[in-house]
Design a protein around this motif. Structure first.
Motif, PDB file in Angstrom:
ATOM      1  N   ASN A  29       0.833  -1.207   0.000  1.00 18.52           N
ATOM      2  CA  ASN A  29       0.000   0.000   0.000  1.00 18.52           C
ATOM      3  C   ASN A  29       0.869   1.260   0.000  1.00 18.52           C
ATOM      4  N   ILE A  32       2.241   1.656  -3.434  1.00 20.23           N
ATOM      5  CA  ILE A  32       1.197   2.120  -4.352  1.00 20.23           C
ATOM      6  C   ILE A  32       0.967   3.610  -4.176  1.00 20.23           C
ATOM      7  N   ARG A  33       0.908   4.081  -2.930  1.00 26.60           N
ATOM      8  CA  ARG A  33       0.722   5.517  -2.684  1.00 26.60           C
ATOM      9  C   ARG A  33       1.892   6.322  -3.242  1.00 26.60           C
ATOM     10  N   LEU A  35       3.826   5.461  -5.764  1.00 21.28           N
ATOM     11  CA  LEU A  35       3.699   5.433  -7.227  1.00 21.28           C
ATOM     12  C   LEU A  35       2.598   6.376  -7.707  1.00 21.28           C
ATOM     13  N   GLN A  36       1.496   6.433  -6.963  1.00 25.93           N
ATOM     14  CA  GLN A  36       0.422   7.356  -7.337  1.00 25.93           C
ATOM     15  C   GLN A  36       0.899   8.806  -7.247  1.00 25.93           C
ATOM     16  N   GLN A  37       1.670   9.120  -6.208  1.00 27.70           N
ATOM     17  CA  GLN A  37       2.212  10.471  -6.067  1.00 27.70           C
ATOM     18  C   GLN A  37       3.180  10.780  -7.202  1.00 27.70           C
ATOM     19  N   GLU A  38       4.021   9.805  -7.535  1.00 29.44           N
ATOM     20  CA  GLU A  38       4.968   9.991  -8.637  1.00 29.44           C
ATOM     21  C   GLU A  38       4.226  10.199  -9.954  1.00 29.44           C
ATOM     22  N   ASN A  39       3.156   9.431 -10.188  1.00 29.29           N
ATOM     23  CA  ASN A  39       2.355   9.596 -11.396  1.00 29.29           C
ATOM     24  C   ASN A  39       1.747  10.986 -11.466  1.00 29.29           C
ATOM     25  N   LYS A  40       1.263  11.468 -10.326  1.00 29.19           N
ATOM     26  CA  LYS A  40       0.681  12.809 -10.279  1.00 29.19           C
ATOM     27  C   LYS A  40       1.729  13.856 -10.647  1.00 29.19           C
ATOM     28  N   ARG A  43       2.479  13.648 -14.371  1.00 25.43           N
ATOM     29  CA  ARG A  43       1.408  14.264 -15.168  1.00 25.43           C
ATOM     30  C   ARG A  43       1.529  15.780 -15.165  1.00 25.43           C
TER      31      ARG A  43
END
Length: 89
Positions: A29, A32-33, A35-40, A43
């Protein structure tokens, strides 16, 4: 006896104890968080780069238009040369 049987079944099935599974899930988890921050962030960076590129291209088109208009007054053959160069680009 129940605990022993559960432990035996876990060993046979090669399952990890519940606490190890929970720790593994927590770690996943967290990853995943991250990676989500990195994706943001990626973007946002992509949008900034696209915006900068759009600005650069609009300035380029504006300069090309001015050059074409200035050259129209001087020599029509220059226009053809510029159009050919522009189409190659």
């Amino acid at each position: 006896q129940y605990q022993e049987e559960i432990q035996e079944l876990n060993e046979v099935a090669r399952h990890r104890p519940r606490s190890t599974l929970v720790m593994g899930i927590q770690q996943e988890n967290r990853q995943i968080r991250e990676l989500q921050q990195e994706n943001k962030e990626l973007r946002t960076s992509l949008e900034e780069h696209q915006s900068a590129l759009e600005l650069i291209m609009s300035k380029y088109r504006e300069q090309m238009f001015r050059l074409l208009m200035a050259s129209k007054k001087d020599d029509p053959s220059i226009i053809m040369t510029l159009k050919e160069q522009h189409s190659k680009v």
